[in-house]
Scaffold this active site. Structure first.
Site, short mmCIF file in Angstrom:
data_model
loop_
_atom_site.label_atom_id
_atom_site.label_comp_id
_atom_site.label_asym_id
_atom_site.label_seq_id
_atom_site.Cartn_x
_atom_site.Cartn_y
_atom_site.Cartn_z
N TYR A 141 84.15 17.92 77.52
CA TYR A 141 85.02 18.82 78.29
C TYR A 141 84.29 20.14 78.55
O TYR A 141 84.24 20.63 79.68
CB TYR A 141 86.32 19.06 77.53
N GLU B 29 85.74 27.34 76.01
CA GLU B 29 85.06 26.20 75.39
C GLU B 29 83.59 26.16 75.82
O GLU B 29 82.77 25.53 75.15
CB GLU B 29 85.73 24.89 75.82
N SER C 246 86.56 28.11 81.09
CA SER C 246 87.11 28.07 79.73
C SER C 246 86.17 28.66 78.69
O SER C 246 84.94 28.49 78.78
CB SER C 246 87.38 26.61 79.38
P1 NAP Z 1 97.41 21.22 81.49
O1 NAP Z 1 98.76 21.66 81.05
O2 NAP Z 1 96.74 20.09 80.79
O3 NAP Z 1 97.52 20.85 83.06
C1 NAP Z 1 96.50 20.14 83.72
C2 NAP Z 1 96.96 19.82 85.13
O4 NAP Z 1 95.92 19.11 85.82
C3 NAP Z 1 98.21 18.92 85.21
O5 NAP Z 1 99.06 19.41 86.22
C4 NAP Z 1 97.62 17.58 85.60
O6 NAP Z 1 98.51 16.76 86.30
C5 NAP Z 1 96.51 18.02 86.53
N1 NAP Z 1 95.51 16.97 86.78
C6 NAP Z 1 94.73 16.34 85.87
N2 NAP Z 1 93.94 15.45 86.48
C7 NAP Z 1 94.20 15.52 87.83
C8 NAP Z 1 93.71 14.84 88.98
N3 NAP Z 1 92.78 13.89 88.88
N4 NAP Z 1 94.20 15.17 90.19
C9 NAP Z 1 95.16 16.11 90.30
N5 NAP Z 1 95.68 16.77 89.24
C10 NAP Z 1 95.21 16.47 88.02
O7 NAP Z 1 96.39 22.44 81.48
P2 NAP Z 1 96.67 24.04 81.36
O8 NAP Z 1 96.74 24.42 79.94
O9 NAP Z 1 97.74 24.40 82.30
O10 NAP Z 1 95.27 24.59 81.89
C11 NAP Z 1 95.03 24.79 83.29
C12 NAP Z 1 93.54 24.80 83.54
O11 NAP Z 1 92.93 25.84 82.80
C13 NAP Z 1 92.80 23.53 83.14
O12 NAP Z 1 91.75 23.35 84.06
C14 NAP Z 1 92.23 23.85 81.78
O13 NAP Z 1 91.09 23.07 81.51
C15 NAP Z 1 91.91 25.32 81.96
N6 NAP Z 1 91.94 26.15 80.77
C16 NAP Z 1 93.03 26.13 79.97
C17 NAP Z 1 93.07 26.98 78.87
C18 NAP Z 1 94.26 27.02 77.96
O14 NAP Z 1 94.12 27.51 76.85
N7 NAP Z 1 95.42 26.54 78.39
C19 NAP Z 1 91.98 27.83 78.62
C20 NAP Z 1 90.90 27.83 79.48
C21 NAP Z 1 90.89 26.99 80.57
P3 NAP Z 1 99.50 15.72 85.54
O15 NAP Z 1 100.72 16.52 85.21
O16 NAP Z 1 99.72 14.69 86.58
O17 NAP Z 1 98.79 15.21 84.32
N1 GDD Z 2 94.75 19.50 69.08
C1 GDD Z 2 94.63 19.66 67.76
N2 GDD Z 2 95.39 18.87 66.92
N3 GDD Z 2 93.78 20.59 67.29
C2 GDD Z 2 93.70 20.75 65.95
C3 GDD Z 2 94.47 19.99 65.05
C4 GDD Z 2 95.34 18.99 65.57
O1 GDD Z 2 96.02 18.27 64.84
N4 GDD Z 2 94.17 20.41 63.80
C5 GDD Z 2 93.28 21.39 63.90
N5 GDD Z 2 92.98 21.60 65.20
C6 GDD Z 2 92.00 22.57 65.70
C7 GDD Z 2 90.95 21.94 66.63
O2 GDD Z 2 89.94 21.28 65.86
C8 GDD Z 2 90.46 23.17 67.38
O3 GDD Z 2 89.44 23.81 66.65
C9 GDD Z 2 91.69 24.10 67.42
O4 GDD Z 2 92.64 23.54 66.51
C10 GDD Z 2 92.33 24.24 68.78
O5 GDD Z 2 92.55 22.96 69.34
P1 GDD Z 2 93.40 22.74 70.67
O6 GDD Z 2 94.71 23.41 70.57
O7 GDD Z 2 93.37 21.27 70.97
O8 GDD Z 2 92.60 23.58 71.78
P2 GDD Z 2 91.05 23.70 72.12
O9 GDD Z 2 90.60 25.05 71.63
O10 GDD Z 2 90.28 22.52 71.69
O11 GDD Z 2 91.07 23.68 73.71
C11 GDD Z 2 92.04 24.45 74.44
O12 GDD Z 2 91.51 25.72 74.73
C12 GDD Z 2 90.37 25.71 75.60
C13 GDD Z 2 89.94 27.17 75.78
O13 GDD Z 2 89.10 27.54 74.71
C14 GDD Z 2 92.39 23.67 75.71
O14 GDD Z 2 93.47 24.30 76.35
C15 GDD Z 2 91.23 23.62 76.67
O15 GDD Z 2 91.66 23.03 77.91
C16 GDD Z 2 90.78 25.07 76.93
O16 GDD Z 2 89.71 25.10 77.82
#
Ligand code: NAP
Ligand code: GDD
Length: 328
Positions: A148, A126, A124
């Protein structure tokens, strides 16, 4: 014979897009799901019968080894994690177990069962946290700002380490934020588009948000899962940044989303200091030139298109809910 893929986190946003993508490529797709008291398969409901689901948990090493042994996949995509940043301050140890050590458990499964299985780790942006340079690339030093982010840094380096120690074809995809209509509703983009739909339809009267100045490089999940697959099709394993190269503030996202339904966001949005984070990642912008060059990967959805896609999908869903056809 069809190639086999095993996806952890199949019930999540990316898991659903990746499963659909791999089915389209002719893969036999297996999904790992954890046991829960109620089924949580909405995102893959349209794929039921085409994806084989297996119970296992990132916390349970034996369940992972047995699953890999049973499926014998060609490729493993480790998408499962505790992925919501604010929860990682509330549950830092559990986040470390799932998001950090869970990666080692998957890699150990591969090491023990069959080292020729190719492995993708969902790393990520992050990890860049308090960014050292802009834009961030594969060589930018990490400075994670949440439990995280710290757990993801561990997951990244253990992936690199198993590649170097055991010759496993293990890739770390450093993906910047990516969204879609399937995004969880606690993440800021979906929180906004869900609220915009509900406000437009007279079902909500306020949207409380935290830091509107935070900037992110937001892309479309459907584009990003293609990059995951491309990484595992190369001759050599490597790590790649996947991003659009553009950054926008939360305020800009809000403004565009409300504008799309002819509302002025200032009439509806309140800033709630309780939603600010103990340590914030103020800005992220990725340099995906390596992914473009080596993988031939390009994003296809622009920022305004992404905002409109998500608002339109939430409007349609909330309307269906109101007609009593769907409840979620
Ligand atoms: P998400 O919608 O939160 O999905 C997370 C998945 O992990 C869900 O299917 C959840 O299952 C499963 N999980 C959590 N804990 C588990 C456990 N102990 N054993 C088995 N399964 C478990 O996340 P996403 O947005 O699709 O992201 C996918 C991956 O990419 C994550 O690793 C996230 O950290 C990473 N990532 C995401 C982003 C982004 O912007 N979306 C960016 C960079 C990296 P349940 O449905 O049962 O909760
Ligand atoms: N969730 C949330 N809720 N975020 C808020 C809000 C609110 O009400 N208001 C402002 N924000 C700001 C957060 O402070 C953060 O700076 C930004 O919006 C994005 O927040 P999120 O959408 O929660 O995502 P994230 O950037 O913290 O994390 C996501 O992206 C990562 C990749 O950079 C997640 O998908 C992580 O799993 C992923 O790794």
């Amino acid at each position: 014979m069809a190639r086999k893929a095993l996806i952890t986190g199949t019930t999540g946003q990316d898991g659903a897009y990746l499963a659909e993508f791999l089915l389209g490529k002719g893969y036999e797709v297996h999904g790992m799901v954890r046991r829960s008291s109620t089924e949580n398969f909405e995102r893959i409901a349209h794929l039921r019968g085409r994806v084989t689901l297996h119970q296992a948990d990132l916390l349970d090493q034996l369940s992972i080894v047995e699953l890999i042994q049973k499926v014998r996949p060609d490729e493993v995509y480790n998408l499962a994690a505790q992925s919501f940043v604010p929860t990682s301050w509330v549950q830092p140890l559990l986040t470390g177990e799932f998001t950090g050590l869970g990666v080692t458990r998957m890699l150990e499964g591969i090491r023990l069962v069959d080292r020729s299985i190719r492995f993708y780790q969902a790393s990520s942006s992050e990890m860049f946290g308090a960014v050292r340079e802009e834009p961030q690339n594969e060589h930018t030093p990490f400075w994670p700002r949440s439990p995280y982010g710290v757990a993801k840094v561990y997951g990244h380096w253990i992936t690199v380490n198993y590649r170097e120690s055991y010759g496993i074809f293990a890739c770390s995809g450093i993906l910047f934020n990516h969204e879609s209509p399937l995004r969880g509703k606690e993440f800021v983009t979906r929180k906004i588009t869900d609220a915009v739909a509900r406000i437009k339809l007279g079902l909500q009267d306020k949207l409380r948000l935290g830091n509107l100045d935070a900037m992110r490089d937001w892309g479309f999940s459907g584009d990003y899962v293609r990059a995951m697959w491309l990484m595992l099709q190369q001759d050599q394993p490597d790590d790649y940044v996947v991003a659009t190269g553009e950054k926008h503030s939360v305020r800009e996202f809000v403004e565009l989303a409300f504008q799309h339904v002819d509302l002025d966001w200032r009439d509806w949005v309140e800033v709630d200091p309780a939603l600010f984070r103990p340590a914030e990642v103020n800005t992220l912008r990725g340099d995906a030139s390596k992914a473009r060059r080596v993988l031939g990967w390009e994003p296809t959805v622009s920022f305004p298109e992404l905002v409109r896609m998500m608002v339109d999908a939430d409007l349609a869903r909330v309307r269906r809910e109101e007609r009593g056809q769907v409840r979620d």
